[in-house]
Design an enzyme around this catalytic site. Sequence first.
Site, mmCIF file in Angstrom:
data_model
loop_
_atom_site.group_PDB
_atom_site.id
_atom_site.type_symbol
_atom_site.label_atom_id
_atom_site.label_comp_id
_atom_site.label_asym_id
_atom_site.label_seq_id
_atom_site.Cartn_x
_atom_site.Cartn_y
_atom_site.Cartn_z
ATOM 1 N N ASP A 159 -1.087 1.510 -3.938
ATOM 2 C CA ASP A 159 -1.982 0.460 -4.452
ATOM 3 C C ASP A 159 -3.374 0.996 -4.761
ATOM 4 O OD1 ASP A 159 -2.805 0.825 -1.810
ATOM 5 O OD2 ASP A 159 -3.455 -1.254 -1.608
ATOM 6 N N ASP A 179 -5.789 2.483 -3.007
ATOM 7 C CA ASP A 179 -6.995 2.370 -2.166
ATOM 8 C C ASP A 179 -7.264 3.647 -1.367
ATOM 9 O OD1 ASP A 179 -5.060 2.122 -0.200
ATOM 10 O OD2 ASP A 179 -5.795 0.235 0.621
ATOM 11 N N SER A 223 0.810 -1.217 0.000
ATOM 12 C CA SER A 223 0.000 0.000 0.000
ATOM 13 C C SER A 223 0.846 1.272 0.000
ATOM 14 C CB SER A 223 -0.972 -0.041 1.185
ATOM 15 O OG SER A 223 -2.005 0.890 1.016
ATOM 16 N N ASP A 225 -2.460 6.493 -3.487
ATOM 17 C CA ASP A 225 -1.289 5.867 -2.870
ATOM 18 C C ASP A 225 -0.832 4.708 -3.749
ATOM 19 O OD1 ASP A 225 -3.376 4.164 -2.290
ATOM 20 O OD2 ASP A 225 -2.609 3.583 -0.333
#
Length: 451
Positions: free
Chosen positions: A245, A247, A103, A243
């Site tokens: 990834d 999410d 992430s 960000d």
Amino acid sequence: MKYFGTDGVRGIANSGLTPEMAFRLGRAGGYVLTEHAENKSTQPRVLVARDTRISGQMLEEALIAGLLSAGIEVLRLGVITTPGVAYLVRIQDADAGVMISASHNPVEDNGIKFFGGDGFKLSDAKEEEIEELLDQPKDTLPRPAAEGLGTVADFPEGNLKYSQFLEQTIPDDLSGIHLAVDGANGSTSNLVSRIFADLNVEFDTMATAPDGLNINKGVGSTHPEALSKFVVEKGAQVGLAFDGDGDRCIAVDELGNIIDGDKIMYICGKFLSERGKLKQDTVVTTVMSNLGLYKALEAAGLHSKQTQVGDRYVVEEMLKDGYNLGGEQSGHVVFLDFNTTGDGMLTGIQLLHVMKETGKKLSELAAEVTTYPQKLVNVKVQDKKAALNNDKIKAVIKDVEDEMAGDGRVLVRPSGTQDLLRVMAEAKTDELVSAYVDRIVDVVKAEVGIE
């Protein structure tokens, strides 16, 4: 649980989270999914994806090898966002999805996160079964040599299907908006241009050239000051930072001010409520959301529900009581009518839709939330659980709360991972908030602190 944290299995790539571990996770995960498959005559199908960090390829190959050895049909999505996997698992009728990502963390970290066939996090029960298999001294799971092995196929159309889904979450295009986008050199990098071009947005991009090493590096939703400068430089009306990834989404207004998840939830919640689309007129937040958000929601006639910190707890609460909007200050916002997890690009598109429909600048929309100054101090303690039951600590918290008389709040909670007590307060002014926090911290240090 020993391996699975709130966000899957995490570690430093190649030392904590090794390719050997990824292979074993693939085998154990594949076996558990096969055992639970409703239809025993077909091989379970698993989607595998990653973000742009360099270790993702190594872990992906190892994980897929493990899944194949356990007889799984693998569809390889390549680089896509975490919410992209959650969406595709549902529409491709897969038994599970796996995202290889850490992430918003630095490039050295990586993680492996499993989704169930419903697009939500894999159940604790299944994670525990996988852990039990990982803990066996010897791998005794079946090892077929021919029949019973899995197959792998690339599925590049996943990105296209996900993009089309995002574009269809709003009724019309976003023409007339000048946008600046920060892709964090992560999973959204190859999606933003296609999607915003399709939606007729005039846009400028930064941090959309991943090289395997530059993910989240001084850019993205955890470093929105980079986008803030870029918005002003380009004369854009709004900026969106994702960000690594994809999410999370943090916005920037036309003046370069950072608009966090709290303000995004307020703006979207009020807009949905005015159109009768906010279920039970309620927004689900975590205890870290700012007092200013609650005051603004109350003034707009909306309700809020609080959960502990972590987007999974927000989703659990939403599912339990039937809410459709929730999220965190960090920019994880969940629109449960559309997707099962925080989705940065979905959030950004909804926010732009509100701007277009209302004809208001982002600074105007966000001005209805007055953020209270916040101060957070971490105190090293011997026993964080005992600290919360200490009479003197309880007394000073009560004294401070009484003095605030509703115009501020105190939150004292243990860290989830370290021997720390987090002391946080919010109040009308910086001076007040510092004084309140210092008073509590002094007592905590005197009673249970360790230097």
